[in-house]
Enzyme design. Sequence first.
Site, PDB file in Angstrom:
ATOM      1  N   LYS B 110       0.829  -1.379  -0.117  1.00 42.66           N
ATOM      2  CA  LYS B 110      -0.012   0.235   0.193  1.00 42.66           C
ATOM      3  C   LYS B 110       0.835   1.260  -0.101  1.00 42.66           C
ATOM      4  O   LYS B 110       1.665   1.372   1.075  1.00 42.66           O
ATOM      5  CB  LYS B 110      -0.816  -0.063   1.131  1.00 42.66           C
ATOM      6  N   GLY B 171      -6.927   9.608  10.086  1.00 46.62           N
ATOM      7  CA  GLY B 171      -7.062   9.627  11.631  1.00 46.62           C
ATOM      8  C   GLY B 171      -7.894  10.546  12.366  1.00 46.62           C
ATOM      9  O   GLY B 171      -8.011  10.722  13.493  1.00 46.62           O
ATOM     10  N   ALA B 197      -9.098   6.184   4.839  1.00 47.33           N
ATOM     11  CA  ALA B 197      -8.866   7.269   5.653  1.00 47.33           C
ATOM     12  C   ALA B 197      -9.868   7.976   6.016  1.00 47.33           C
ATOM     13  O   ALA B 197     -10.642   8.482   4.887  1.00 47.33           O
ATOM     14  CB  ALA B 197      -7.667   7.914   5.407  1.00 47.33           C
ATOM     15  N   GLY B 198     -10.120   8.451   7.308  1.00 49.83           N
ATOM     16  CA  GLY B 198     -11.350   9.404   7.519  1.00 49.83           C
ATOM     17  C   GLY B 198     -12.589   8.591   7.948  1.00 49.83           C
ATOM     18  O   GLY B 198     -13.418   9.398   8.698  1.00 49.83           O
ATOM     19  N   ASN B 219      -8.926   1.828  10.353  1.00 49.35           N
ATOM     20  CA  ASN B 219      -8.011   1.613  11.610  1.00 49.35           C
ATOM     21  C   ASN B 219      -7.999   2.683  12.878  1.00 49.35           C
ATOM     22  O   ASN B 219      -8.792   2.184  14.020  1.00 49.35           O
ATOM     23  CB  ASN B 219      -6.369   2.090  11.101  1.00 49.35           C
ATOM     24  N   THR B 220      -8.381   3.943  12.528  1.00 54.82           N
ATOM     25  CA  THR B 220      -8.346   4.806  13.755  1.00 54.82           C
ATOM     26  C   THR B 220      -9.910   4.673  14.400  1.00 54.82           C
ATOM     27  O   THR B 220     -10.192   4.730  15.685  1.00 54.82           O
ATOM     28  CB  THR B 220      -8.177   6.295  13.357  1.00 54.82           C
TER      29      THR B 220
END
Lengths: 65, 270
Positions: B110, B171, B197-198, B219-220
Amino acid sequence: MVTINGEAQAKDGTMLLDFLKEAGYDSRAIAVEYNGAILAKDAYETTSFRAGDVVEIVCFMGGGA
Amino acid sequence: MTESTKSTKSIEEKMAEDSFTLGSHTFHSRFILGSGKYSLELIDAAVRYAEAELVTVAVRRANTKEKENILDYVPKTVTLLPNTSGARTAEEAVRIAHLAKALGCGDFIKIEIMRDSKYLLPDNNETIRATEMLAKEGFVVLPYMYPDLYAARALVDAGAAAVMPLAAPIGSNKGLATKEFLQILIDEIDLPIIVDAGIGKPSEACAAMEMGAAAIMANTALATAGDVPLMASAMRDAIRAGRKAYLSGLGRVLTRGAAASDPLTGFLHD
Protein backbone atom coordinates in the site's frame (compact mmCIF):
# COMPACT_ATOMS: atom_id res chain seq x y z
CA MET A 1 32.23 3.36 13.54
CA VAL A 2 29.15 1.76 12.00
CA THR A 3 25.80 3.54 11.76
CA ILE A 4 23.07 1.13 12.82
CA ASN A 5 19.48 2.42 12.70
CA GLY A 6 20.82 5.95 12.78
CA GLU A 7 23.11 5.41 15.76
CA ALA A 8 26.94 5.33 15.55
CA GLN A 9 28.27 2.15 17.16
CA ALA A 10 31.82 0.84 17.57
CA LYS A 11 31.15 -2.47 15.80
CA ASP A 12 33.86 -2.43 13.12
CA GLY A 13 34.84 -6.02 12.33
CA THR A 14 31.78 -7.58 14.00
CA MET A 15 29.93 -10.19 11.99
CA LEU A 16 26.31 -9.17 11.32
CA LEU A 17 24.82 -12.41 12.66
CA ASP A 18 26.83 -12.06 15.89
CA PHE A 19 25.67 -8.46 16.27
CA LEU A 20 22.03 -9.43 15.76
CA LYS A 21 22.26 -12.22 18.36
CA GLU A 22 24.13 -10.08 20.86
CA ALA A 23 21.67 -7.18 20.48
CA GLY A 24 18.71 -9.54 20.86
CA TYR A 25 17.08 -9.29 17.43
CA ASP A 26 14.81 -12.10 16.25
CA SER A 27 16.24 -12.71 12.78
CA ARG A 28 12.91 -14.26 11.62
CA ALA A 29 11.18 -10.94 12.17
CA ILE A 30 13.64 -8.51 10.60
CA ALA A 31 15.05 -7.39 7.29
CA VAL A 32 18.49 -5.82 6.98
CA GLU A 33 19.58 -3.13 4.56
CA TYR A 34 23.36 -2.94 4.34
CA ASN A 35 24.80 0.14 2.63
CA GLY A 36 21.57 0.57 0.68
CA ALA A 37 21.16 -3.05 -0.44
CA ILE A 38 18.87 -5.61 1.18
CA LEU A 39 20.72 -8.66 2.46
CA ALA A 40 19.48 -12.22 2.03
CA LYS A 41 19.27 -13.97 5.41
CA ASP A 42 22.10 -16.36 4.53
CA ALA A 43 24.38 -13.34 4.04
CA TYR A 44 24.05 -12.46 7.75
CA GLU A 45 26.91 -14.83 8.57
CA THR A 46 29.15 -13.76 5.70
CA THR A 47 28.85 -10.00 6.29
CA SER A 48 31.21 -8.22 8.67
CA PHE A 49 30.91 -4.55 9.52
CA ARG A 50 33.52 -2.11 8.23
CA ALA A 51 34.07 1.50 9.27
CA GLY A 52 31.53 3.78 7.62
CA ASP A 53 28.90 1.08 6.97
CA VAL A 54 25.28 2.17 7.20
CA VAL A 55 22.90 -0.52 8.40
CA GLU A 56 19.13 -0.43 8.76
CA ILE A 57 17.31 -3.19 10.63
CA VAL A 58 13.54 -3.09 10.16
CA CYS A 59 10.47 -5.09 11.13
CA PHE A 60 6.70 -4.91 10.74
CA MET A 61 4.76 -2.92 13.29
CA GLY A 62 1.12 -2.09 13.74
CA GLY A 63 0.02 0.53 11.23
CA GLY A 64 -2.84 1.71 9.07
CA ALA A 65 -4.96 4.68 8.22
CA MET B 1 -43.09 -12.03 -11.43
CA THR B 2 -40.78 -9.36 -10.10
CA GLU B 3 -37.01 -9.34 -10.60
CA SER B 4 -36.39 -10.25 -6.97
CA THR B 5 -38.65 -13.32 -6.93
CA LYS B 6 -37.21 -14.61 -10.25
CA SER B 7 -33.80 -15.08 -8.68
CA THR B 8 -33.26 -18.65 -7.56
CA LYS B 9 -30.15 -17.94 -5.48
CA SER B 10 -30.47 -17.35 -1.78
CA ILE B 11 -29.05 -14.17 -0.27
CA GLU B 12 -26.43 -16.31 1.45
CA GLU B 13 -25.38 -17.82 -1.89
CA LYS B 14 -25.19 -14.39 -3.51
CA MET B 15 -23.05 -13.02 -0.70
CA ALA B 16 -20.79 -16.09 -0.72
CA GLU B 17 -20.15 -15.52 -4.45
CA ASP B 18 -19.56 -11.79 -4.03
CA SER B 19 -15.86 -11.01 -4.23
CA PHE B 20 -13.32 -8.59 -5.61
CA THR B 21 -9.86 -9.13 -7.02
CA LEU B 22 -6.55 -7.46 -6.32
CA GLY B 23 -3.78 -8.71 -8.59
CA SER B 24 -4.36 -12.46 -8.77
CA HIS B 25 -5.90 -12.65 -5.27
CA THR B 26 -9.63 -12.83 -4.64
CA PHE B 27 -11.17 -11.47 -1.45
CA HIS B 28 -14.63 -11.96 0.01
CA SER B 29 -14.23 -9.60 2.94
CA ARG B 30 -14.61 -5.95 2.01
CA PHE B 31 -13.16 -4.69 5.27
CA ILE B 32 -9.43 -3.95 5.21
CA LEU B 33 -8.20 -3.51 8.74
CA GLY B 34 -5.33 -1.39 10.01
CA SER B 35 -3.30 -2.65 12.96
CA GLY B 36 -1.96 0.65 14.34
CA LYS B 37 -2.59 2.41 17.61
CA TYR B 38 -4.09 -0.47 19.55
CA SER B 39 -2.52 -3.28 21.50
CA LEU B 40 -1.16 -6.40 19.84
CA GLU B 41 -3.38 -8.47 22.17
CA LEU B 42 -6.46 -6.97 20.49
CA ILE B 43 -5.35 -7.59 16.91
CA ASP B 44 -6.49 -11.19 16.75
CA ALA B 45 -9.96 -10.35 18.11
CA ALA B 46 -10.24 -7.28 15.86
CA VAL B 47 -9.36 -9.33 12.76
CA ARG B 48 -11.80 -12.07 13.72
CA TYR B 49 -14.72 -9.76 14.48
CA ALA B 50 -13.93 -7.63 11.41
CA GLU B 51 -13.71 -10.87 9.35
CA ALA B 52 -10.85 -9.09 7.60
CA GLU B 53 -8.78 -10.90 4.99
CA LEU B 54 -6.32 -8.03 4.49
CA VAL B 55 -4.50 -6.31 7.35
CA THR B 56 -2.13 -3.38 6.96
CA VAL B 57 1.18 -3.11 8.78
CA ALA B 58 3.95 -0.51 8.78
CA VAL B 59 7.70 -1.02 8.31
CA ARG B 60 9.83 0.60 10.99
CA ARG B 61 13.30 0.41 12.49
CA ALA B 62 13.40 -2.66 14.71
CA ASN B 63 13.79 -2.00 18.39
CA THR B 64 15.47 -4.77 20.39
CA LYS B 65 13.60 -3.72 23.50
CA GLU B 66 10.36 -4.51 21.70
CA LYS B 67 10.30 -8.30 21.91
CA GLU B 68 6.81 -8.72 20.47
CA ASN B 69 6.52 -9.66 16.81
CA ILE B 70 3.25 -8.44 15.31
CA LEU B 71 3.23 -11.43 12.95
CA ASP B 72 2.68 -13.69 15.98
CA TYR B 73 -0.59 -11.83 16.69
CA VAL B 74 -2.09 -11.57 13.21
CA PRO B 75 -4.06 -14.70 12.27
CA LYS B 76 -2.18 -16.71 9.62
CA THR B 77 -5.20 -16.72 7.33
CA VAL B 78 -4.96 -13.01 6.50
CA THR B 79 -2.96 -11.41 3.71
CA LEU B 80 -0.59 -8.76 5.00
CA LEU B 81 -0.68 -5.39 3.30
CA PRO B 82 2.49 -3.50 4.26
CA ASN B 83 2.32 0.25 3.78
CA THR B 84 5.04 2.72 2.92
CA SER B 85 4.11 5.20 5.65
CA GLY B 86 7.00 7.48 6.47
CA ALA B 87 7.93 7.83 2.78
CA ARG B 88 8.13 11.40 1.47
CA THR B 89 9.13 10.57 -2.11
CA ALA B 90 8.54 7.79 -4.64
CA GLU B 91 12.09 6.57 -4.12
CA GLU B 92 11.59 6.27 -0.36
CA ALA B 93 8.34 4.36 -0.94
CA VAL B 94 10.13 1.95 -3.29
CA ARG B 95 12.84 1.40 -0.68
CA ILE B 96 10.25 0.62 2.01
CA ALA B 97 8.42 -1.71 -0.40
CA HIS B 98 11.63 -3.64 -0.98
CA LEU B 99 12.21 -3.95 2.77
CA ALA B 100 8.60 -5.09 3.24
CA LYS B 101 9.09 -7.77 0.60
CA ALA B 102 12.31 -8.88 2.29
CA LEU B 103 10.31 -9.32 5.51
CA GLY B 104 8.72 -12.16 3.60
CA CYS B 105 4.97 -11.66 3.54
CA GLY B 106 4.07 -11.52 -0.12
CA ASP B 107 3.93 -8.94 -2.86
CA PHE B 108 1.19 -6.56 -1.68
CA ILE B 109 2.13 -2.95 -1.01
CA LYS B 110 0.00 0.00 0.00
CA ILE B 111 1.69 3.20 -1.13
CA GLU B 112 1.46 6.09 1.32
CA ILE B 113 3.57 9.12 0.45
CA MET B 114 3.08 12.25 2.51
CA ARG B 115 5.20 15.36 2.47
CA ASP B 116 2.79 17.42 4.51
CA SER B 117 3.09 16.71 8.21
CA LYS B 118 0.17 18.83 9.36
CA TYR B 119 -2.67 17.44 7.25
CA LEU B 120 -0.90 14.20 6.24
CA LEU B 121 -2.31 14.49 2.73
CA PRO B 122 -0.98 12.01 0.17
CA ASP B 123 1.19 13.40 -2.62
CA ASN B 124 -0.57 12.15 -5.75
CA ASN B 125 2.32 12.88 -8.14
CA GLU B 126 4.89 10.95 -6.12
CA THR B 127 2.31 8.20 -5.56
CA ILE B 128 1.82 7.80 -9.31
CA ARG B 129 5.61 7.54 -9.83
CA ALA B 130 5.98 4.96 -7.06
CA THR B 131 3.02 2.96 -8.39
CA GLU B 132 4.60 2.75 -11.81
CA MET B 133 7.99 1.63 -10.44
CA LEU B 134 6.56 -1.00 -8.10
CA ALA B 135 3.92 -2.35 -10.49
CA LYS B 136 6.71 -2.92 -13.05
CA GLU B 137 8.54 -4.99 -10.43
CA GLY B 138 5.48 -7.17 -9.97
CA PHE B 139 4.07 -5.77 -6.73
CA VAL B 140 0.31 -5.68 -6.22
CA VAL B 141 0.14 -1.93 -5.72
CA LEU B 142 -2.62 -0.24 -3.74
CA PRO B 143 -2.05 3.51 -3.77
CA TYR B 144 -3.52 5.77 -1.09
CA MET B 145 -4.46 9.03 -2.81
CA TYR B 146 -6.36 12.28 -2.72
CA PRO B 147 -9.55 11.72 -4.75
CA ASP B 148 -8.70 13.41 -8.03
CA LEU B 149 -9.99 11.88 -11.28
CA TYR B 150 -6.89 12.67 -13.34
CA ALA B 151 -4.58 11.23 -10.69
CA ALA B 152 -6.78 8.12 -10.42
CA ARG B 153 -6.58 7.62 -14.22
CA ALA B 154 -2.81 8.00 -14.05
CA LEU B 155 -2.70 5.37 -11.29
CA VAL B 156 -4.66 2.98 -13.52
CA ASP B 157 -2.15 3.58 -16.34
CA ALA B 158 0.72 3.12 -13.88
CA GLY B 159 -0.49 -0.40 -13.07
CA ALA B 160 -2.30 -0.01 -9.74
CA ALA B 161 -4.40 -2.99 -8.60
CA ALA B 162 -6.93 -0.70 -6.89
CA VAL B 163 -7.23 2.95 -5.99
CA MET B 164 -7.53 4.03 -2.34
CA PRO B 165 -8.92 7.56 -2.10
CA LEU B 166 -9.28 9.27 1.27
CA ALA B 167 -12.69 10.11 2.73
CA ALA B 168 -11.27 12.72 5.12
CA PRO B 169 -7.86 13.55 6.62
CA ILE B 170 -6.19 10.41 7.95
CA GLY B 171 -7.00 9.58 11.55
CA SER B 172 -9.68 12.29 11.74
CA ASN B 173 -12.83 10.10 11.96
CA LYS B 174 -14.59 12.89 10.04
CA GLY B 175 -16.41 10.65 7.60
CA LEU B 176 -17.17 11.13 3.92
CA ALA B 177 -15.87 14.68 3.50
CA THR B 178 -14.91 13.92 -0.13
CA LYS B 179 -18.14 12.08 -0.96
CA GLU B 180 -18.84 13.73 -4.35
CA PHE B 181 -15.31 12.99 -5.56
CA LEU B 182 -15.35 9.42 -4.29
CA GLN B 183 -18.51 8.87 -6.33
CA ILE B 184 -16.79 10.21 -9.45
CA LEU B 185 -13.93 7.74 -8.98
CA ILE B 186 -16.35 4.87 -8.33
CA ASP B 187 -18.25 5.75 -11.50
CA GLU B 188 -15.29 6.43 -13.79
CA ILE B 189 -12.41 4.19 -12.68
CA ASP B 190 -12.37 0.59 -13.81
CA LEU B 191 -10.54 -0.72 -10.73
CA PRO B 192 -11.74 -1.45 -7.21
CA ILE B 193 -12.13 1.82 -5.28
CA ILE B 194 -11.22 1.20 -1.65
CA VAL B 195 -12.22 4.11 0.57
CA ASP B 196 -9.35 4.71 2.95
CA ALA B 197 -8.80 7.18 5.79
CA GLY B 198 -11.31 9.30 7.62
CA ILE B 199 -14.14 6.78 8.02
CA GLY B 200 -15.09 7.12 11.67
CA LYS B 201 -18.48 5.46 12.02
CA PRO B 202 -20.13 2.30 10.71
CA SER B 203 -22.85 4.46 9.11
CA GLU B 204 -20.17 6.20 7.01
CA ALA B 205 -18.66 2.88 5.95
CA CYS B 206 -22.14 1.69 5.02
CA ALA B 207 -22.80 4.86 2.99
CA ALA B 208 -19.54 4.44 1.04
CA MET B 209 -20.44 0.84 0.25
CA GLU B 210 -23.94 1.86 -0.89
CA MET B 211 -22.20 4.27 -3.28
CA GLY B 212 -20.37 1.33 -4.85
CA ALA B 213 -17.00 1.32 -3.11
CA ALA B 214 -15.31 -2.08 -3.43
CA ALA B 215 -14.06 -2.07 0.15
CA ILE B 216 -13.37 0.07 3.21
CA MET B 217 -10.07 0.48 4.99
CA ALA B 218 -10.28 1.57 8.63
CA ASN B 219 -7.95 1.74 11.60
CA THR B 220 -8.45 4.84 13.76
CA ALA B 221 -12.23 4.32 13.88
CA LEU B 222 -11.55 1.12 15.82
CA ALA B 223 -8.38 2.13 17.64
CA THR B 224 -10.06 5.17 19.22
CA ALA B 225 -13.38 3.43 19.93
CA GLY B 226 -14.32 2.30 23.43
CA ASP B 227 -14.30 -1.41 22.57
CA VAL B 228 -12.08 -2.37 19.63
CA PRO B 229 -13.50 -5.84 18.82
CA LEU B 230 -17.09 -4.61 19.22
CA MET B 231 -16.45 -1.72 16.83
CA ALA B 232 -14.72 -4.15 14.42
CA SER B 233 -17.90 -6.20 14.44
CA ALA B 234 -20.10 -3.11 13.97
CA MET B 235 -18.01 -1.98 10.99
CA ARG B 236 -18.19 -5.45 9.47
CA ASP B 237 -22.00 -5.45 9.73
CA ALA B 238 -22.21 -1.94 8.24
CA ILE B 239 -19.93 -2.79 5.32
CA ARG B 240 -21.93 -5.92 4.57
CA ALA B 241 -25.21 -4.00 4.80
CA GLY B 242 -23.92 -1.32 2.43
CA ARG B 243 -22.67 -3.94 -0.01
CA LYS B 244 -25.99 -5.76 0.00
CA ALA B 245 -27.81 -2.48 -0.61
CA TYR B 246 -25.51 -1.68 -3.53
CA LEU B 247 -25.99 -5.14 -5.06
CA SER B 248 -29.72 -4.84 -4.59
CA GLY B 249 -29.86 -1.42 -6.25
CA LEU B 250 -31.14 1.41 -4.09
CA GLY B 251 -34.76 2.51 -4.31
CA ARG B 252 -35.41 5.73 -6.18
CA VAL B 253 -35.66 9.14 -4.54
CA LEU B 254 -38.65 11.32 -5.45
CA THR B 255 -37.84 14.85 -6.56
CA ARG B 256 -41.16 16.10 -5.19
CA GLY B 257 -44.27 14.85 -3.45
CA ALA B 258 -45.01 11.45 -1.99
CA ALA B 259 -45.90 7.94 -3.11
CA ALA B 260 -47.98 5.60 -0.97
CA SER B 261 -46.85 2.03 -0.46
CA ASP B 262 -50.39 1.11 0.60
CA PRO B 263 -53.07 0.03 -1.91
CA LEU B 264 -54.70 2.99 -3.65
CA THR B 265 -58.17 1.35 -3.78
CA GLY B 266 -60.70 0.00 -1.28
CA PHE B 267 -60.61 2.97 1.07
CA LEU B 268 -63.25 2.75 3.84
CA HIS B 269 -64.80 6.08 2.86
CA ASP B 270 -65.50 5.08 -0.77
